[in-house]
Write an enzyme that holds these catalytic residues in place. Structure first.
Site, short mmCIF file in Angstrom:
data_model
loop_
_atom_site.label_atom_id
_atom_site.label_comp_id
_atom_site.label_asym_id
_atom_site.label_seq_id
_atom_site.Cartn_x
_atom_site.Cartn_y
_atom_site.Cartn_z
N GLY A 1 0.83 -1.20 0.00
CA GLY A 1 0.00 0.00 0.00
C GLY A 1 0.86 1.24 0.00
O GLY A 1 2.01 1.23 -0.42
N CYS A 2 0.31 2.33 0.50
CA CYS A 2 1.01 3.61 0.56
C CYS A 2 2.30 3.47 1.37
O CYS A 2 2.28 3.03 2.51
CB CYS A 2 0.10 4.65 1.20
SG CYS A 2 0.94 6.19 1.59
N PHE A 3 3.44 3.86 0.77
CA PHE A 3 4.70 3.65 1.48
C PHE A 3 4.83 4.47 2.75
O PHE A 3 5.55 4.10 3.67
CB PHE A 3 5.93 3.81 0.59
CG PHE A 3 6.02 5.03 -0.27
CD1 PHE A 3 5.65 6.28 0.16
CD2 PHE A 3 6.51 4.90 -1.56
CE1 PHE A 3 5.77 7.39 -0.66
CE2 PHE A 3 6.64 6.00 -2.39
CZ PHE A 3 6.27 7.25 -1.94
#
Length: 145
Positions: free
Chosen positions: A27-29
């Site tokens: 997902g979003c880092f």
């Protein structure tokens, strides 16, 4: 399990220690980075992109889905404190590895669940961690990482 490996940011780092690293996405880092910055034994976490065809892509280019990159973090850790399999199990338990090309409201191939191993030991640890999580039936669906 998780309670024993979390630590505050005030940990003193020993610069003479040899660190290992592994790269993965879920997902979003920024969200992934925040989790691993607090793990005991993790010395550095860097966000970036991996797995795509364009060298040094911009955020905007990755968001188009055309570069093939995933948002990832590189986790550098002290193997005397935490091992790669423990790190991978945290990774698999802190996002939904059963969702293909998304995490929650973040949709696109750049948000896929992925592990980039750099040697056979990391590959084996990743396969074992995935099997253990699957065997424990933590998720109702199949892991797609």
């Amino acid at each position: 399990f998780l309670k024993n490996i979390y630590l505050t940011f005030n940990t003193i780092m020993n610069s003479n220690t040899q660190y290992n690293s592994i790269v993965f996405g879920g997902g979003c880092f920024w969200c992934v980075e925040a989790i691993f910055q607090r793990l005991k034994g993790v010395k550095k976490v860097e966000s970036g992109y991996a797995g795509g065809s364009k060298e040094d892509p911009t955020y905007q280019q990755v968001c188009t889905g055309e570069t093939g990159h995933a948002e990832v973090v590189k986790v550098s850790y002290d193997p005397e404190i935490i091992n790669v399999k423990e790190i991978l199990k945290v990774h698999l338990m802190t996002h939904d590895p059963t969702q293909l090309n998304r995490q929650g409201n973040d949709v696109g191939t750049q948000y896929r669940s992925v592990i980039f191993y750099s040697n056979e030991d990391e590959k084996k640890a990743a396969e074992e961690a995935i099997k253990e999580i699957a065997d424990e039936k933590v998720y109702k669906k199949q892991i797609v990482t």
